[in-house]
Design a protein around this motif. Structure first.
Motif, PDB file in Angstrom:
ATOM      1  N   MET A 207       1.035   3.832  -2.683  1.00 39.82           N
ATOM      2  CA  MET A 207       1.954   3.273  -1.695  1.00 39.82           C
ATOM      3  C   MET A 207       2.673   4.426  -1.029  1.00 39.82           C
ATOM      4  SD  MET A 207       3.697  -0.300  -2.861  1.00 39.82           S
ATOM      5  CE  MET A 207       4.313  -0.727  -1.243  1.00 39.82           C
ATOM      6  N   ARG A 208       2.721   4.357   0.284  1.00 39.04           N
ATOM      7  CA  ARG A 208       3.462   5.357   1.053  1.00 39.04           C
ATOM      8  C   ARG A 208       4.573   4.644   1.800  1.00 39.04           C
ATOM      9  NH1 ARG A 208      -1.270   9.139   3.607  1.00 39.04           N
ATOM     10  NH2 ARG A 208      -2.236   9.625   1.620  1.00 39.04           N
TER      11      ARG A 208
ATOM     12  N   ASN B  22       8.530   1.429   6.936  1.00 34.63           N
ATOM     13  CA  ASN B  22       7.147   0.941   6.939  1.00 34.63           C
ATOM     14  C   ASN B  22       6.464   1.380   5.655  1.00 34.63           C
ATOM     15  OD1 ASN B  22       7.125  -0.097   9.735  1.00 34.63           O
ATOM     16  ND2 ASN B  22       7.441   2.046  10.247  1.00 34.63           N
ATOM     17  N   TYR B  23       5.482   0.612   5.239  1.00 35.04           N
ATOM     18  CA  TYR B  23       4.730   0.973   4.030  1.00 35.04           C
ATOM     19  C   TYR B  23       3.238   0.799   4.262  1.00 35.04           C
ATOM     20  CZ  TYR B  23       4.010  -4.017   3.115  1.00 35.04           C
ATOM     21  OH  TYR B  23       3.631  -5.332   3.215  1.00 35.04           O
ATOM     22  N   GLU B  24       2.462   1.510   3.457  1.00 34.54           N
ATOM     23  CA  GLU B  24       1.011   1.322   3.360  1.00 34.54           C
ATOM     24  C   GLU B  24       0.676   1.230   1.887  1.00 34.54           C
ATOM     25  OE1 GLU B  24      -1.282   4.369   5.261  1.00 34.54           O
ATOM     26  OE2 GLU B  24      -1.072   3.421   7.216  1.00 34.54           O
TER      27      GLU B  24
ATOM     28  N   LYS C  27      -2.606   0.974  -0.808  1.00 36.19           N
ATOM     29  CA  LYS C  27      -4.056   1.196  -0.906  1.00 36.19           C
ATOM     30  C   LYS C  27      -4.533   1.047  -2.347  1.00 36.19           C
ATOM     31  CE  LYS C  27      -4.038   4.539   2.894  1.00 36.19           C
ATOM     32  NZ  LYS C  27      -4.381   5.895   3.313  1.00 36.19           N
TER      33      LYS C  27
ATOM     34  N   LEU D 286      -7.412   0.443   2.504  1.00 38.11           N
ATOM     35  CA  LEU D 286      -6.090  -0.093   2.787  1.00 38.11           C
ATOM     36  C   LEU D 286      -6.034  -1.550   2.340  1.00 38.11           C
ATOM     37  CD1 LEU D 286      -3.333   0.388   4.332  1.00 38.11           C
ATOM     38  CD2 LEU D 286      -4.487  -0.660   6.297  1.00 38.11           C
TER      39      LEU D 286
ATOM     40  N   ASP E 105      -2.816  -3.262   2.368  1.00 36.58           N
ATOM     41  CA  ASP E 105      -1.763  -3.874   3.170  1.00 36.58           C
ATOM     42  C   ASP E 105      -0.954  -2.779   3.861  1.00 36.58           C
ATOM     43  OD1 ASP E 105      -0.086  -5.836   4.252  1.00 36.58           O
ATOM     44  OD2 ASP E 105       1.146  -6.008   2.458  1.00 36.58           O
ATOM     45  N   ARG E 106      -0.384  -3.159   4.966  1.00 34.98           N
ATOM     46  CA  ARG E 106       0.599  -2.311   5.626  1.00 34.98           C
ATOM     47  C   ARG E 106       1.621  -3.246   6.229  1.00 34.98           C
ATOM     48  NH1 ARG E 106      -0.471  -2.845  10.828  1.00 34.98           N
ATOM     49  NH2 ARG E 106      -2.690  -3.058  11.124  1.00 34.98           N
TER      50      ARG E 106
ATOM     51  N   LYS F   5       6.280  -3.719   6.872  1.00 31.59           N
ATOM     52  CA  LYS F   5       7.620  -3.168   6.998  1.00 31.59           C
ATOM     53  C   LYS F   5       8.479  -3.706   5.861  1.00 31.59           C
ATOM     54  CE  LYS F   5       7.012  -6.762   9.917  1.00 31.59           C
ATOM     55  NZ  LYS F   5       5.646  -7.192  10.000  1.00 31.59           N
TER      56      LYS F   5
ATOM     57  N   THR G 217       4.226  -8.157   5.437  1.00 33.39           N
ATOM     58  CA  THR G 217       2.980  -7.583   5.910  1.00 33.39           C
ATOM     59  C   THR G 217       2.903  -7.568   7.437  1.00 33.39           C
ATOM     60  OG1 THR G 217       0.574  -7.644   5.713  1.00 33.39           O
ATOM     61  CG2 THR G 217       1.687  -9.783   5.811  1.00 33.39           C
ATOM     62  N   SER G 218       2.187  -6.601   7.954  1.00 28.66           N
ATOM     63  CA  SER G 218       1.915  -6.538   9.400  1.00 28.66           C
ATOM     64  C   SER G 218       0.478  -6.914   9.697  1.00 28.66           C
ATOM     65  CB  SER G 218       2.201  -5.128   9.922  1.00 28.66           C
ATOM     66  OG  SER G 218       3.568  -4.833   9.836  1.00 28.66           O
TER      67      SER G 218
END
Length: 164
Positions: free
Chosen positions: A104-105, A123-125, A127, A132, A134-135, A137, A158-159
């Motif tokens: 997670m970033r 924001n997050y990503e 993996k 990926l 999910d990404r 906010k 989620t976006s």
């Protein structure tokens, strides 16, 4: 004569009440304004380090360490689920790790708050080992109790549009 005396006494009392209340309001406002400033430079450094630590704990699969960053009365609010509270936050992070979340970033986009609360937006990503997952906010509220900062509210959204 009595009516005039009653009106004068009422006016004096009303004036006295207004005078007392305005001084109290000013005093309360002044004391709050002196201590309501968040050191944003410190907050940015703190959030960067705690987000890096959070990412490390996800990478090694340590749901206990992840859950320890939340207050006992914390709430985790995510898409398509009920509110996750308290001890169930451990189960939520354990479930994410068992489902394959390995990375997670976090990227902080805004910081505001006070000496006892920090509101972080970002924001997050998320993996797994290959792709990926999910990404989106997030908004988190950090609360300081007894000199220690922990998560009080954690809201993620989620976006990625749902698949049909």
């Amino acid at each position: 004569m009595r009516k005039i005396l009653v009106i004068i006494l009422a006016a004096v009392n009303w004036y006295g009440l207004l005078s007392c209340n305005s001084k109290k309001s000013e005093k309360i406002f002044d004391s709050k304004s002196e201590s309501s400033t968040l050191d944003k430079k410190w907050a940015k450094s703190f959030l960067d380090s705690v987000n890096a630590k959070f990412s490390e704990q996800i990478a090694v699969g340590d749901s206990v360490a992840l859950a320890s960053q939340y207050w006992p009365d914390a709430e985790l609010l995510l898409d398509n689920s009920e509110v996750v509270k308290g001890k169930d936050i451990l189960n939520a992070w354990g479930g994410a790790i068992r489902m394959g979340v390995r990375e997670m970033r976090f990227s902080t986009t805004d910081i505001t708050g006070s000496p006892t609360f920090i509101i972080e937006t970002g924001n997050y990503e998320m993996k797994n080992d290959k792709s990926l997952l999910d990404r989106g906010k997030y908004v988190v509220v950090w609360e300081k109790r007894n000199g220690e900062w922990k998560l009080y509210r954690d809201i993620g959204s989620t976006s990625i549009a749902p698949t049909k």
